[in-house]
Design a protein around this motif. Structure first.
Motif, PDB file in Angstrom:
ATOM      1  N   PHE A  75      16.882 -20.547   0.183  1.00  0.00           N
ATOM      2  CA  PHE A  75      15.304 -19.780   0.215  1.00  0.00           C
ATOM      3  C   PHE A  75      15.215 -18.675  -0.605  1.00  0.00           C
ATOM      4  CE2 PHE A  75      11.591 -17.675   1.839  1.00  0.00           C
ATOM      5  CZ  PHE A  75      10.796 -18.522   1.785  1.00  0.00           C
ATOM      6  N   ARG A  76      14.338 -18.291  -1.502  1.00  0.00           N
ATOM      7  CA  ARG A  76      14.491 -17.081  -2.143  1.00  0.00           C
ATOM      8  C   ARG A  76      13.155 -16.789  -2.640  1.00  0.00           C
ATOM      9  NH1 ARG A  76      14.969 -17.878  -8.297  1.00  0.00           N
ATOM     10  NH2 ARG A  76      15.955 -15.749  -8.218  1.00  0.00           N
ATOM     11  N   HIS A  77      12.118 -17.371  -1.792  1.00  0.00           N
ATOM     12  CA  HIS A  77      10.642 -17.014  -2.286  1.00  0.00           C
ATOM     13  C   HIS A  77      10.083 -16.075  -1.396  1.00  0.00           C
ATOM     14  CE1 HIS A  77      10.732 -20.224  -5.631  1.00  0.00           C
ATOM     15  NE2 HIS A  77      11.564 -20.595  -4.544  1.00  0.00           N
ATOM     16  N   ASP A  86      16.282 -13.034  -5.061  1.00  0.00           N
ATOM     17  CA  ASP A  86      17.527 -13.364  -4.668  1.00  0.00           C
ATOM     18  C   ASP A  86      18.247 -12.527  -3.894  1.00  0.00           C
ATOM     19  OD1 ASP A  86      19.629 -15.109  -5.768  1.00  0.00           O
ATOM     20  OD2 ASP A  86      20.642 -13.805  -6.637  1.00  0.00           O
ATOM     21  N   ILE A  87      17.768 -11.125  -3.825  1.00  0.00           N
ATOM     22  CA  ILE A  87      18.790 -10.397  -2.990  1.00  0.00           C
ATOM     23  C   ILE A  87      18.317 -10.531  -1.601  1.00  0.00           C
ATOM     24  CG2 ILE A  87      18.943  -7.737  -2.329  1.00  0.00           C
ATOM     25  CD1 ILE A  87      19.835  -8.550  -5.238  1.00  0.00           C
ATOM     26  N   GLY A  88      17.131 -11.111  -1.187  1.00  0.00           N
ATOM     27  CA  GLY A  88      16.945 -11.513   0.157  1.00  0.00           C
ATOM     28  C   GLY A  88      17.878 -12.779   0.594  1.00  0.00           C
ATOM     29  N   ARG A  89      17.974 -13.624  -0.422  1.00  0.00           N
ATOM     30  CA  ARG A  89      18.818 -14.561  -0.265  1.00  0.00           C
ATOM     31  C   ARG A  89      20.268 -14.359  -0.002  1.00  0.00           C
ATOM     32  NH1 ARG A  89      19.586 -19.624  -4.477  1.00  0.00           N
ATOM     33  NH2 ARG A  89      20.542 -18.039  -5.918  1.00  0.00           N
ATOM     34  N   ILE A  90      20.819 -13.132  -0.930  1.00  0.00           N
ATOM     35  CA  ILE A  90      22.137 -12.784  -0.827  1.00  0.00           C
ATOM     36  C   ILE A  90      22.248 -12.120   0.646  1.00  0.00           C
ATOM     37  CG2 ILE A  90      23.651 -11.065  -1.342  1.00  0.00           C
ATOM     38  CD1 ILE A  90      23.058 -11.380  -4.194  1.00  0.00           C
ATOM     39  N   ALA A 101      25.682 -20.880 -12.087  1.00  0.00           N
ATOM     40  CA  ALA A 101      26.575 -20.488 -10.651  1.00  0.00           C
ATOM     41  C   ALA A 101      25.511 -19.662 -10.045  1.00  0.00           C
ATOM     42  CB  ALA A 101      27.651 -19.800 -11.155  1.00  0.00           C
ATOM     43  N   ASP A 102      24.548 -20.116  -9.136  1.00  0.00           N
ATOM     44  CA  ASP A 102      23.681 -19.462  -8.441  1.00  0.00           C
ATOM     45  C   ASP A 102      24.140 -18.620  -7.140  1.00  0.00           C
ATOM     46  OD1 ASP A 102      21.642 -20.128 -10.209  1.00  0.00           O
ATOM     47  OD2 ASP A 102      20.928 -21.874  -8.901  1.00  0.00           O
TER      48      ASP A 102
END
Length: 473
Positions: free
Chosen positions: A253-255, A260-264, A132-133
């Protein structure tokens, strides 16, 4: 003569009353016809939608695709959340929905590569059994007329009952939606979870297309390829209208430095844009078509009628009453653990659940936050140098805000300054708004992650700058 005048006045009064009654009767009849017409139109719309929804319910794949045992089903509160009859579209009580965005599974063992398979890598299973990403707990509250969304980072370190301490996104692999819901509840101080929704990546793309796409500001150029995940990202910075596949690239995108916080943060930007652009009464009438488009990519224990009630409540909710939070925590230090984690802050989680999800506690009821304790980040979007926002900092310092720092500029040019309650503290954000006299408060987690409040400075600051420069002399 007096009696004649009195008689005349009585006749005039009686005539006026008769005329008034006639007008009132005409107005009353006109009003009744208007309400009758509106009522019949509403009934026709509801009846038509109800028929279409029944067609979705009877003639298509059921929305719930997971086979839950009685014990697993008992994790969720099964009490009714919507009305009966023609009131089926009304939400009758607060409800917490756990939404999970599912990643693709490892290579499809049922369809291995063959001579006719020219992909060059193994295809993926786009199902519900993987990690569950994306994880959101959403509270729909008809009592406060608010919607609160809490993003839970996929790398959150927590106890998964029966499987030990691990990243929270693995709970779905270990035990499906029931174990994930139980794990989330334990992490969030015992909050109840009423229903779940799992949607896989194809479903997200189809849903955004069904809603007509989304206009959003892409914060920077994004390019990344991972053939093992069917992941091809190629986006240019700037405001643009994205179709489902493009929006999915932005969401996945999360790189970058925030991972992952940027992706959130980007997920919250897309969610808010979708809400503002598409969540309206017309969405309700299109819901059957939307469900038919994405039904194979959704697994949920919500009924169709309950979905209608949730969408209907969302369409009627003021946008200022839609709040987006993120689980309080920090990145793990290098070599602190075998893997990288998001380490949750237990006390801040408890406070957040008390303030936003109705958990009872006396610890935070009378807590008053000293302005000097609030970390305020300034993110300029106007393109000027730091000197131009110095009067803004001075004004805040005079008001008692001493913990202020200049953060990385905000990439999107803003007309109106955003005062972002990064950790959900809308009261402090409103206080800063009142101190400055301009800007718009937003409860979301798109600001500087090290701040309590992020001020994303817009062009309205330039209009107020002269006043602040005068005040600071």
């Amino acid at each position: 003569m007096t009696s004649q005048r009195t008689s005349a006045e009585n006749n005039k009064s009686a005539k006026a009353k008769t005329t008034g009654k006639a007008k009132a009767n005409r107005k009353s009849k006109s009003g009744r016809w208007l309400w009758f017409a509106l009522g019949m139109g509403g009934i026709a719309m509801v009846s038509g939608m109800a028929g279409a929804l029944l067609a979705v319910s009877w003639d298509s794949t059921p929305l719930q695709q997971a086979a839950l045992s009685a014990k697993e089903a008992a994790v969720f509160d099964g009490d009714r959340i919507s009305g009966n009859g023609f009131k089926f579209s009304q939400l009758t009580r607060p409800v917490n929905i756990l939404v999970m965005g599912m990643s693709v599974l490892p290579p499809d063992v049922q369809n291995p590569p063959s001579e006719t398979n020219e992909l060059g890598y193994l295809p993926q299973i786009n199902s519900f059994g993987g990690l569950a990403d994306v994880m959101l707990l959403i509270k729909f509250d008809p009592e406060s007329k608010k919607i609160v969304m809490l993003s839970i980072p996929r790398d959150t370190r927590t106890e998964v009952e029966g499987f030990g301490v691990k990243k929270i996104n693995a709970a779905n692999v270990d035990g499906g939606p029931a174990l994930t819901a139980q794990t989330v509840s334990n992490l969030l101080d015992g909050v109840g979870i009423d229903r779940y929704v799992r949607i896989n990546v194809l479903g997200v793309s189809k849903l955004i297309d069904a809603l007509g796409g989304v206009t959003v500001y892409v914060p920077k150029d994004m390019k990344y390829i991972d053939e093992s995940q069917h992941l091809y990202i190629n986006l240019k910075a700037g405001k643009q209208h994205l179709e489902g596949d493009q929006a999915l690239q932005l969401l996945r995108f999360r790189h970058d430095e925030l991972g992952d916080i940027g992706r959130i943060q980007r997920q919250q930007m897309v969610i808010r844009a979708l809400i503002e652009q598409t969540l309206n009464p017309s969405t309700l009438t299109r819901l059957p078509d939307i469900l038919n488009t994405v039904k194979d990519n959704i697994d949920t224990n919500l009924t169709v009628e309950e979905l209608v009630a949730l969408v209907g409540f969302g369409a009627r909710t003021n946008r200022s009453n839609m709040q987006m939070l993120m689980l309080p925590g920090r990145f793990s230090e290098k070599n602190e653990y075998e893997y990288s984690y998001w380490i949750p802050f237990k006390r801040e989680i408890k406070k957040l659940m008390v303030q936003n999800f109705g958990l009872e506690s006396e610890s935070f009821d009378s807590e008053i936050i000293d302005p000097a304790r609030i970390r305020v980040a300034i993110q300029d979007s106007t393109g000027g140098d730091r000197s131009q926002i110095r009067p803004l900092v001075t004004a805040l310092e005079k008001a008692g805000y001493s913990n202020i720092f200049i953060s990385k500029p905000w990439s999107e040019p803003l007309e109106v300054t955003n005062i972002v309650a990064q950790k959900g503290d809308s009261t402090s954000a409103e206080s800063i708004r009142n101190t400055l006299g301009f800007g718009e408060v937003k409860v979301e987690s798109t600001g500087n992650i090290g701040s309590d409040i992020s001020i994303q400075v817009g062009k309205d600051w330039l209009q107020n700058k002269t006043f602040f420069e005068t005040e600071s002399r």
